[in-house]
Design an enzyme around this catalytic site. Sequence first.
Site, PDB file in Angstrom:
ATOM      1  N   ASP A  93      38.588  43.717  39.672  1.00 45.05           N
ATOM      2  CA  ASP A  93      38.128  42.808  40.725  1.00 45.05           C
ATOM      3  C   ASP A  93      36.738  43.215  41.219  1.00 45.05           C
ATOM      4  OD1 ASP A  93      40.899  41.489  41.182  1.00 45.05           O
ATOM      5  OD2 ASP A  93      41.321  43.623  41.476  1.00 45.05           O
TER       6      ASP A  93
ATOM      7  N   ASP B 234      38.288  39.357  37.794  1.00 43.33           N
ATOM      8  CA  ASP B 234      38.089  38.412  38.898  1.00 43.33           C
ATOM      9  C   ASP B 234      36.738  38.679  39.546  1.00 43.33           C
ATOM     10  OD1 ASP B 234      40.456  37.122  38.677  1.00 43.33           O
ATOM     11  OD2 ASP B 234      41.275  37.774  40.609  1.00 43.33           O
TER      12      ASP B 234
ATOM     13  N   ASP C 226      44.030  44.100  36.333  1.00 44.27           N
ATOM     14  CA  ASP C 226      42.757  43.400  36.145  1.00 44.27           C
ATOM     15  C   ASP C 226      41.657  44.227  36.792  1.00 44.27           C
ATOM     16  OD1 ASP C 226      42.973  43.150  38.885  1.00 44.27           O
ATOM     17  OD2 ASP C 226      42.915  40.963  38.915  1.00 44.27           O
TER      18      ASP C 226
END
Length: 381
Positions: A206, A305, A204
């Site tokens: 962040d 995120d 992902d």
Amino acid sequence: LVNKPEVVVFSVPSYACQRRTTLENQNTTLTDALSLLAENAELSNEDGRGVAFRRAAAVLKVLPSAVQSMSQLTGLPCLGEHSLRVIKDILENGASNEVESTKKSEKYKALKVLTGIFGVGAKTAARWIREGIHNLCQLRESGHTLNRAQQAGLEHYDDINQSVTKTEAEVIQEMVEKAVASVLPGAQVVLTGGFRRGKMSGHDVDFLITHPEEGREVGLMPKVVSWLEAQDFLLYQKTTRNSYLESKEGPGRPPSNMDRFERCLSIFKLHSVENQAAVQDVTKRVEGEQRSDEQTRPWRAVRVDLVVSPFSQFAFALLGWTGSKLFERELRRWAGYEKAMCLSSHALYDNKQRKYLRASSEEDIFAHLGLEYIPPSERNA
Ligand code: DCP
Ligand code: MG
């Protein structure tokens, strides 16, 4: 004349936060094997065993050369009986039976597939497996009601399980920076997680967001999300509010790896770099999106995120969100056991002085903890 090379005996400090762990690793066969056993333990809800394997792997990651024989490992920390047995197997036979059979086991394969769905953790996966659900097909046919996150996770399964490249992370950083600058000028956006540690790919992307004037960051996330949604950049998002109150934390609180910042778990719609032009061109865009084939559509789903931190907690948040997960865990363990302090992504509390220690940089925090400063690129434990 063949000179037998001298056997190098290694020496390593016991906490990962006392060591410099770069992405260079001379023992990938061994660390991959131990990491797989760690992952299997974590997926089986055996966190204690998982940490033990992670610690053992982390020790091998810092060795300056490939391990040739068991005698070189004498005196090294964190190498338990089980890990040593796995290492011995690999050194002697080229592979570990336990690792190979785990890889092939139906349970491990099913846990991997099911937890590959965003929103599905080890507990949910275990429950489904007990019901005989081992793959996505069986899950779809089971008629289980999935929550919104899991529905999005299933819909974008292939995209989310394909790793994110550094280039993609940079494109997303530009999108986030634009969103943040539009709704709160002067706010700062920092890329955290694995990419801050220098990794070339990740699961992902962040980000940590703050504003140098304390208080200005309040209410920021919903505005950022609205902006991103208006641009059609989001496929899914769930925002949780900040629930941290220093006065209510209480010094006796056990160190936790869960922080309470305002946070947005999201899935971005990332137009491929070659297709950035097509995004501008409405005709091409509609044409592209009507095609159902994942190979030909002009965008892909990426997990992102977003975390918002008040400026006074920013150094702690940055340290806490840069990772690696083991490095974070070891920092907290060091703080608690060696310094009688409690470290979180919000603050550092000194149990002896009975007060919070302020920090405006990561360097300050390492200094408070009596540790040598370790830069992000050397936190890859
Ligand atoms: N983190 C945390 N608390 C959480 C989740 C994460 O403190 N609830 C920290 C530790 C991680 C960092 O944030 O190192 C980022 O989390 P990731 O799971 O994204 O981990 P990485 O970025 O290190 O790995 P990857 O490259 O696979 O994304
Ligand atoms: Mg990450």
